[in-house]
Write an enzyme that holds these catalytic residues in place. Structure first.
Site, mmCIF file in Angstrom:
data_model
loop_
_atom_site.group_PDB
_atom_site.id
_atom_site.type_symbol
_atom_site.label_atom_id
_atom_site.label_comp_id
_atom_site.label_asym_id
_atom_site.label_seq_id
_atom_site.Cartn_x
_atom_site.Cartn_y
_atom_site.Cartn_z
ATOM 1 N N VAL A 71 0.869 -1.183 0.000
ATOM 2 C CA VAL A 71 0.000 0.000 0.000
ATOM 3 C C VAL A 71 0.902 1.227 0.000
ATOM 4 O O VAL A 71 1.871 1.307 0.763
ATOM 5 C CB VAL A 71 -0.944 0.005 1.222
ATOM 6 C CG1 VAL A 71 -1.775 1.278 1.264
ATOM 7 C CG2 VAL A 71 -1.856 -1.228 1.188
ATOM 8 N N GLU A 103 3.076 -15.778 4.357
ATOM 9 C CA GLU A 103 4.119 -15.501 5.337
ATOM 10 C C GLU A 103 4.100 -14.002 5.563
ATOM 11 O O GLU A 103 3.937 -13.230 4.627
ATOM 12 C CB GLU A 103 5.516 -15.890 4.835
ATOM 13 C CG GLU A 103 5.773 -17.369 4.736
ATOM 14 C CD GLU A 103 5.447 -17.945 3.363
ATOM 15 O OE1 GLU A 103 5.330 -19.169 3.246
ATOM 16 O OE2 GLU A 103 5.267 -17.154 2.404
ATOM 17 N N ASN A 108 5.772 -7.160 11.820
ATOM 18 C CA ASN A 108 4.886 -6.275 11.063
ATOM 19 C C ASN A 108 3.508 -6.266 11.731
ATOM 20 O O ASN A 108 2.595 -6.987 11.343
ATOM 21 C CB ASN A 108 4.797 -6.729 9.604
ATOM 22 C CG ASN A 108 4.063 -5.747 8.735
ATOM 23 O OD1 ASN A 108 3.257 -4.947 9.209
ATOM 24 N ND2 ASN A 108 4.322 -5.810 7.438
ATOM 25 N N TYR A 115 -4.415 -9.450 9.065
ATOM 26 C CA TYR A 115 -4.610 -10.883 8.816
ATOM 27 C C TYR A 115 -5.380 -11.541 9.960
ATOM 28 O O TYR A 115 -6.247 -12.379 9.717
ATOM 29 C CB TYR A 115 -3.270 -11.580 8.584
ATOM 30 C CG TYR A 115 -2.520 -11.048 7.381
ATOM 31 C CD1 TYR A 115 -3.197 -10.695 6.205
ATOM 32 C CD2 TYR A 115 -1.146 -10.877 7.412
ATOM 33 C CE1 TYR A 115 -2.505 -10.196 5.103
ATOM 34 C CE2 TYR A 115 -0.456 -10.389 6.311
ATOM 35 C CZ TYR A 115 -1.147 -10.052 5.170
ATOM 36 O OH TYR A 115 -0.459 -9.561 4.078
#
Length: 147
Positions: A71, A103, A108, A115
């Site tokens: 992004v 992965e 992060n 997720y």
């Protein structure tokens, strides 16, 4: 705005989004090949001056892989990644996949939160996957469970 299928002429603009990554960048050629692959889905969300974001999935058998999400820095925290992920999950289900794997760098936090929110579950850790001291979490989502 809704994600759209990337076209070959989008490869250069998509590759320019890679500037946000210090290492592990995909080249314009790699993006061109991904866009042209019959086993892949590359979606972009258009922005004011080019793609606001891009996502790449591939499928083999009943498993799809979420290979890349980028992004643009000025489009972050606006739902771009979530829209791209959800559109890609729809593609994966339509392509016959029963699960999606990915992965993500363990550090992060933003990606992991996305997720987790969508329903991916961490399965394992791959030590040093992104380089020394940079571990990856392997995550999976059975299709039909996306939020």
């Amino acid at each position: 705005m809704s994600p759209l299928a990337a076209r070959p002429e989008d490869a250069a603009a998509i590759a320019a989004l890679e500037d946000a990554f210090p290492t592990g960048r995909w080249s314009e050629h790699a993006w061109s090949e991904e866009i042209g692959s019959p086993r892949a889905c590359v979606l972009i969300e258009p922005g004011a001056t080019g793609p606001a974001g891009v996502i790449a999935f591939s499928v083999a058998g009943d498993t799809a892989d979420l290979n890349r999400v980028i992004v643009a820095p000025d489009a972050r925290r606006a739902g771009v990644a979530r829209r791209l992920v959800l559109a890609g999950l729809t593609w994966a289900a339509e392509a016959g996949a029963s699960q999606v794997m990915l992965e993500v760098e363990a550090d992060n936090a933003a990606a992991r939160a996305l997720y987790d929110h969508v329903g991916f579950v961490a399965l394992a850790t791959r030590a040093n996957y992104y380089g020394p001291g940079r571990d990856a979490l392997v995550m999976a989502l059975p299709l039909g469970g996306a939020a």
